[in-house]
Design a protein around this motif. Structure first.
Motif, PDB file in Angstrom:
ATOM      1  N   ALA A 173      82.660  88.980  55.261  1.00 16.67           N
ATOM      2  CA  ALA A 173      82.443  87.711  54.559  1.00 16.67           C
ATOM      3  C   ALA A 173      83.194  87.686  53.231  1.00 16.67           C
ATOM      4  O   ALA A 173      83.753  86.656  52.839  1.00 16.67           O
ATOM      5  CB  ALA A 173      80.949  87.496  54.340  1.00 16.67           C
ATOM      6  N   LYS A 174      83.226  88.810  52.516  1.00 10.47           N
ATOM      7  CA  LYS A 174      83.978  88.868  51.260  1.00 10.47           C
ATOM      8  C   LYS A 174      85.462  88.604  51.504  1.00 10.47           C
ATOM      9  O   LYS A 174      86.104  87.851  50.758  1.00 10.47           O
ATOM     10  CB  LYS A 174      83.792  90.242  50.604  1.00 10.47           C
ATOM     11  N   LEU A 175      86.003  89.222  52.541  1.00  6.58           N
ATOM     12  CA  LEU A 175      87.421  89.013  52.851  1.00  6.58           C
ATOM     13  C   LEU A 175      87.695  87.548  53.190  1.00  6.58           C
ATOM     14  O   LEU A 175      88.730  86.994  52.801  1.00  6.58           O
ATOM     15  CB  LEU A 175      87.828  89.911  54.023  1.00  6.58           C
ATOM     16  N   ALA A 176      86.761  86.916  53.904  1.00  4.78           N
ATOM     17  CA  ALA A 176      86.954  85.518  54.290  1.00  4.78           C
ATOM     18  C   ALA A 176      86.949  84.596  53.074  1.00  4.78           C
ATOM     19  O   ALA A 176      87.820  83.725  52.931  1.00  4.78           O
ATOM     20  CB  ALA A 176      85.869  85.103  55.282  1.00  4.78           C
ATOM     21  N   THR A 204      68.392  87.125  52.805  1.00  6.53           N
ATOM     22  CA  THR A 204      69.707  87.530  53.278  1.00  6.53           C
ATOM     23  C   THR A 204      70.650  87.579  52.087  1.00  6.53           C
ATOM     24  O   THR A 204      70.234  87.416  50.938  1.00  6.53           O
ATOM     25  CB  THR A 204      70.232  86.549  54.345  1.00  6.53           C
ATOM     26  N   TRP A 205      71.926  87.792  52.351  1.00  3.12           N
ATOM     27  CA  TRP A 205      72.934  87.812  51.291  1.00  3.12           C
ATOM     28  C   TRP A 205      73.772  86.540  51.350  1.00  3.12           C
ATOM     29  O   TRP A 205      73.842  85.874  52.383  1.00  3.12           O
ATOM     30  CB  TRP A 205      73.836  89.040  51.404  1.00  3.12           C
ATOM     31  N   ILE A 206      74.400  86.217  50.224  1.00  8.09           N
ATOM     32  CA  ILE A 206      75.264  85.039  50.125  1.00  8.09           C
ATOM     33  C   ILE A 206      76.529  85.444  49.382  1.00  8.09           C
ATOM     34  O   ILE A 206      76.457  86.035  48.302  1.00  8.09           O
ATOM     35  CB  ILE A 206      74.572  83.879  49.375  1.00  8.09           C
ATOM     36  N   VAL A 207      77.672  85.145  49.966  1.00 10.34           N
ATOM     37  CA  VAL A 207      78.963  85.347  49.302  1.00 10.34           C
ATOM     38  C   VAL A 207      79.465  83.973  48.871  1.00 10.34           C
ATOM     39  O   VAL A 207      79.697  83.100  49.706  1.00 10.34           O
ATOM     40  CB  VAL A 207      79.981  86.028  50.235  1.00 10.34           C
ATOM     41  N   SER A 243      81.790  82.106  59.845  1.00 16.10           N
ATOM     42  CA  SER A 243      81.342  80.735  59.585  1.00 16.10           C
ATOM     43  C   SER A 243      81.123  80.557  58.084  1.00 16.10           C
ATOM     44  O   SER A 243      80.448  81.380  57.459  1.00 16.10           O
ATOM     45  CB  SER A 243      80.033  80.453  60.330  1.00 16.10           C
ATOM     46  N   TYR A 244      81.671  79.487  57.528  1.00 12.32           N
ATOM     47  CA  TYR A 244      81.494  79.241  56.099  1.00 12.32           C
ATOM     48  C   TYR A 244      81.117  77.783  55.861  1.00 12.32           C
ATOM     49  O   TYR A 244      81.313  76.913  56.725  1.00 12.32           O
ATOM     50  CB  TYR A 244      82.755  79.605  55.311  1.00 12.32           C
ATOM     51  N   CYS A 307      80.852  79.003  50.433  1.00 11.55           N
ATOM     52  CA  CYS A 307      79.954  80.146  50.603  1.00 11.55           C
ATOM     53  C   CYS A 307      79.902  80.586  52.059  1.00 11.55           C
ATOM     54  O   CYS A 307      80.216  79.817  52.980  1.00 11.55           O
ATOM     55  CB  CYS A 307      78.548  79.826  50.105  1.00 11.55           C
ATOM     56  N   VAL A 308      79.501  81.836  52.245  1.00 10.06           N
ATOM     57  CA  VAL A 308      79.173  82.407  53.553  1.00 10.06           C
ATOM     58  C   VAL A 308      77.812  83.069  53.410  1.00 10.06           C
ATOM     59  O   VAL A 308      77.586  83.827  52.461  1.00 10.06           O
ATOM     60  CB  VAL A 308      80.223  83.441  54.004  1.00 10.06           C
TER      61      VAL A 308
END
Length: 354
Positions: A173-176, A204-207, A243-244, A307-308
């Motif tokens: 997700a960070k790379l995306a 959960t986590w959120i980028v 998915s973002y 965000c992801v």
């Protein structure tokens, strides 16, 4: 009798057929070592080695199950199964009309699978194919085209990715998000935990990716009817699909454009430097002083954040908005926010392509 070709014992042929069709599916422990052992068993089981076309076809179909579809050494071991010298064309006609077509085609299929999985052949594999099909064989031509083109495309992408790709969803997700936010060099990518939000239902986590310009753009929506959370949209990182979601506002008014024809000699104006020295007033154009649209402002709307989330749920997106309010997006508390997305059944953010 003298002069007759020695036939293979029936039990050897039966063993080879069983290796070809059954073995790859029936093995319980599927890994690289087992895969190479099957190839070695077929290679050394009998001096009457037959059915190698069927064996290679079955081996190619099961490569992903064994996790060796990106291993060059395995492809070389599989290519080395075929006997050497038998399929080399002896004249130009045999060379051009594909001498032993089934054997050459299965080797071309192997090379195409290598190409699809991003595996680049080396000089050793070229030597194996030359000894098998000759310098003018079609598989050798295919391999040499791969040796020419694949190094050119290997590092062509402006967004390089690690190889192999990480298996952790958070790292993917960070790379995306980093790739999406490369449109603005001032962008920052941050990772948040929803457990820090009060009354959260989905931990959960959120980028999240934002820029200083996007923070300023939110001020233009203080009196807006609503802004929207849209998605999921999809971005592919090699064989991983992410998915973002985006936070989007309606399109801001376009700054007025100067429609005058600057090439018309009848409308020529005195340059400002000369006009000031001569004491002549200069008429300002409509767009001399005005707001320039940023890269985040598109014709269909303004992207305010990206965000992801780990679950792609509505509750995680609501937690994202609350986190943004605590991170400096104070105006979001007074703006109605609507969800415009179709719920997804996938619980994980990264899905491996089939």
């Amino acid at each position: 009798e003298a002069g007759k070709k020695e036939e293979a014992p029936e039990e050897d042929v039966t063993t080879e057929k069983s290796l070809t069709h059954v073995t790859f599916e029936s093995v319980e422990e599927k890994n690289r070592q087992t895969y190479l052992q099957l190839i070695q068993a077929f290679h050394t089981q009998s001096r009457y080695r037959k059915n190698y076309v069927e064996f290679i076809t079955a081996a190619l179909k099961n490569m992903k199950h064994y996790g060796v579809h990106q291993d060059l050494q395995v492809y070389k071991a599989l290519s080395d199964v075929m006997p050497k010298g038998k399929f080399i064309p002896q004249n130009l006609i045999q060379s051009e009309f594909m001498h032993y077509p089934k054997q050459q085609q299965v080797q071309i299929d192997l090379l195409e699978q290598m190409e699809d999985n991003g595996v680049m052949p080396d000089v050793e594999m070229e030597a194996i194919l030359v000894n098998t099909f000759g310098k003018r064989g079609h598989p050798v031509r295919k391999l040499r085209r791969m040796l020419y083109w694949m190094p050119k495309f290997k590092n062509l992408s402006p967004w390089p990715l690690p190889k192999p790709m990480p298996n952790d969803d958070l790292e993917i997700a960070k790379l995306a998000v980093q790739r999406i936010m490369t449109v603005d060099l001032q962008a920052t990518v941050e990772v948040f935990e929803t457990k820090d939000v009060e009354n959260v239902l989905d931990e959960t986590w959120i980028v999240s990716g934002q820029t200083p310009m996007q923070k300023e753009l939110i001020k233009h929506y203080r009196n807006a009817k609503a802004i929207y959370i849209e998605g999921p949209f999809y971005i592919w990182l090699r064989n991983k699909c992410v998915s973002y979601f985006i936070l989007r506002g309606d399109a801001l008014p376009i700054p007025p454009q100067d429609t005058r024809n600057t090439d018309d000699v009848e409308t020529l104006e005195v340059p400002p430097a000369i006009a000031s020295s001569m004491g002549i007033g200069v008429s300002r154009r409509k767009n001399d002083v005005g707001r320039v649209r940023s890269v985040h402002e598109q014709n269909d709307g303004t992207i305010l954040a990206v965000c992801v989330t780990g679950t792609c749920s509505k509750d995680s997106l609501l937690s994202w908005i609350r986190i943004l309010q605590n991170e400096g997006y104070d105006d979001l508390a007074n703006i109605p926010i609507l969800f415009k997305f179709q719920p997804t059944k996938r619980e994980l953010v990264a899905q491996t392509s089939p």
